[in-house]
Design an enzyme around this catalytic site. Structure first.
Site, PDB file in Angstrom:
ATOM      1  N   THR A 225      13.728  44.652 -36.664  1.00 28.17           N
ATOM      2  CA  THR A 225      14.352  45.321 -35.503  1.00 28.17           C
ATOM      3  C   THR A 225      13.207  46.931 -35.319  1.00 28.17           C
ATOM      4  O   THR A 225      13.073  47.415 -34.314  1.00 28.17           O
ATOM      5  CB  THR A 225      15.547  46.348 -35.536  1.00 28.17           C
ATOM      6  OG1 THR A 225      15.468  47.166 -36.748  1.00 28.17           O
ATOM      7  CG2 THR A 225      16.800  45.117 -35.912  1.00 28.17           C
TER       8      THR A 225
ATOM      9  N   ASP B  50      -0.947  50.531 -42.976  1.00 24.62           N
ATOM     10  CA  ASP B  50      -0.057  51.202 -43.479  1.00 24.62           C
ATOM     11  C   ASP B  50      -0.318  52.438 -44.272  1.00 24.62           C
ATOM     12  O   ASP B  50      -1.072  52.261 -45.372  1.00 24.62           O
ATOM     13  CB  ASP B  50       0.779  50.480 -44.173  1.00 24.62           C
ATOM     14  CG  ASP B  50       2.111  50.953 -44.743  1.00 24.62           C
ATOM     15  OD1 ASP B  50       3.035  50.180 -44.534  1.00 24.62           O
ATOM     16  OD2 ASP B  50       2.151  51.678 -45.556  1.00 24.62           O
TER      17      ASP B  50
ATOM     18  N   ARG C 216      12.401  51.623 -42.669  1.00 29.98           N
ATOM     19  CA  ARG C 216      12.134  50.754 -41.415  1.00 29.98           C
ATOM     20  C   ARG C 216      12.719  49.674 -41.725  1.00 29.98           C
ATOM     21  O   ARG C 216      12.331  48.688 -42.632  1.00 29.98           O
ATOM     22  CB  ARG C 216      11.054  51.196 -40.948  1.00 29.98           C
ATOM     23  CG  ARG C 216      10.065  49.980 -40.126  1.00 29.98           C
ATOM     24  CD  ARG C 216       9.132  50.369 -39.812  1.00 29.98           C
ATOM     25  NE  ARG C 216       8.052  49.351 -39.816  1.00 29.98           N
ATOM     26  CZ  ARG C 216       7.194  49.172 -38.859  1.00 29.98           C
ATOM     27  NH1 ARG C 216       7.059  49.814 -37.722  1.00 29.98           N
ATOM     28  NH2 ARG C 216       6.249  48.028 -39.118  1.00 29.98           N
TER      29      ARG C 216
ATOM     30  N   ASP D  22       0.848  52.631 -47.964  1.00 28.16           N
ATOM     31  CA  ASP D  22       0.040  51.767 -48.813  1.00 28.16           C
ATOM     32  C   ASP D  22      -1.297  52.271 -49.037  1.00 28.16           C
ATOM     33  O   ASP D  22      -1.702  52.267 -50.317  1.00 28.16           O
ATOM     34  CB  ASP D  22       0.421  50.441 -48.180  1.00 28.16           C
ATOM     35  CG  ASP D  22       1.720  49.725 -48.360  1.00 28.16           C
ATOM     36  OD1 ASP D  22       2.490  50.228 -49.132  1.00 28.16           O
ATOM     37  OD2 ASP D  22       2.035  48.818 -47.905  1.00 28.16           O
TER      38      ASP D  22
HETATM   39  N1  URA Z   1       3.705  53.052 -40.197  1.00 30.37           N
HETATM   40  C1  URA Z   1       2.025  52.954 -40.665  1.00 30.37           C
HETATM   41  O1  URA Z   1       2.005  53.193 -41.836  1.00 30.37           O
HETATM   42  N2  URA Z   1       1.245  52.588 -39.834  1.00 30.37           N
HETATM   43  C2  URA Z   1       1.485  52.149 -38.584  1.00 30.37           C
HETATM   44  O2  URA Z   1       0.555  51.660 -37.868  1.00 30.37           O
HETATM   45  C3  URA Z   1       2.948  52.120 -38.240  1.00 30.37           C
HETATM   46  C4  URA Z   1       3.931  52.955 -38.932  1.00 30.37           C
END
Ligand code: URA
Length: 216
Positions: free
Chosen positions: A113, A205, A109, A208
């Site tokens: 954007t 995330d 990603r 992560d």
């Molecule tokens: N990806 C993630 O890991 N967490 C989010 O909140 C959005 C996308």
């Protein structure tokens, strides 16, 4: 039970254990080992809901007492994790899915954007006859999920279900607009996306936290 305002193809699993496990994932104090265990258990609960109406065909077996008729899956299953965060869900559910094949879709990603670009696509040949489970823990903007599904359809997939831990209303709206035929299974629908397109309040995330790569 889907909330009244959700599209009909969205299922929010109502299971108490799912809510408990999701809470452990949300808690910022949950360390990677516990995060992974709860993520894998939640993935199984979601997969049970997502697969409960898969088509079966009759199979005759002989028990020690008599012949009886059971069931076997009528179609192959293909699990497709969106890399990298979908890998944890895939590993957790594969043991329940017999000879399921696994495809992989890499989506990166753009942090300004928030739009994804695809960097990897590998899908098994039996896509057209299979029930395909696309797995990604977070349905945020919905762009990665929708693009992944478009690629799978271009490669022949016809029956697709999407499994995620958490969804944002924006992600549901996008996926349902692009792919109204795809059923979505989640354990919660959160309030909104924040300015970074993270699900709010969310769990941060997912990749992560699952892989223990949070910036220090
Ligand atoms: N990806 C993630 O890991 N967490 C989010 O909140 C959005 C996308």
């Amino acid at each position: 039970m889907p909330a009244p305002s959700l599209p009909r193809n969205v299922t929010v699993i109502a299971h108490a254990l799912a809510r408990v496990k999701l809470t452990r994932l949300r808690d910022e104090r949950t360390p990677p080992r516990e995060f992974r265990r709860n993520a894998q258990e939640l993935a199984v609960l979601l997969a049970f809901a997502a697969t409960q109406d898969l088509a079966t065909s009759p199979e005759k077996v002989r028990t020690p007492l008599a012949e009886t008729t059971g069931a076997k899956l009528a179609r192959p299953i293909v699990v497709v994790p969106i890399l990298r965060a979908g890998l944890g869900i895939c590993d957790a559910i594969l043991p329940f899915l017999g000879d399921a094949a696994v495809g992989h879709i890499g989506m990166r990603r753009d942090e300004s954007t928030h739009l994804p670009t695809s960097y990897y696509f590998n899908a098994p040949t039996q896509l057209a006859e299979a029930d395909v489970l696309v797995v990604d823990p977070m349905l945020a903007t919905g762009h990665s999920g929708a693009d992944a599904i478009t690629k799978l359809k271009q490669a022949g997939a016809r029956s697709i279900r999407f499994i995620c831990f958490l969804a944002a209303p924006e992600g549901i709206a996008h996926l349902c607009t692009q792919h109204p035929d795809v059923a979505i299974f989640t354990s919660a629908v959160d309030e909104r996306l924040d300015e970074r397109a993270y699900i709010f309040p969310g769990l941060g995330d997912a990749g992560d936290r699952y892989f223990g790569t949070l910036p220090v």
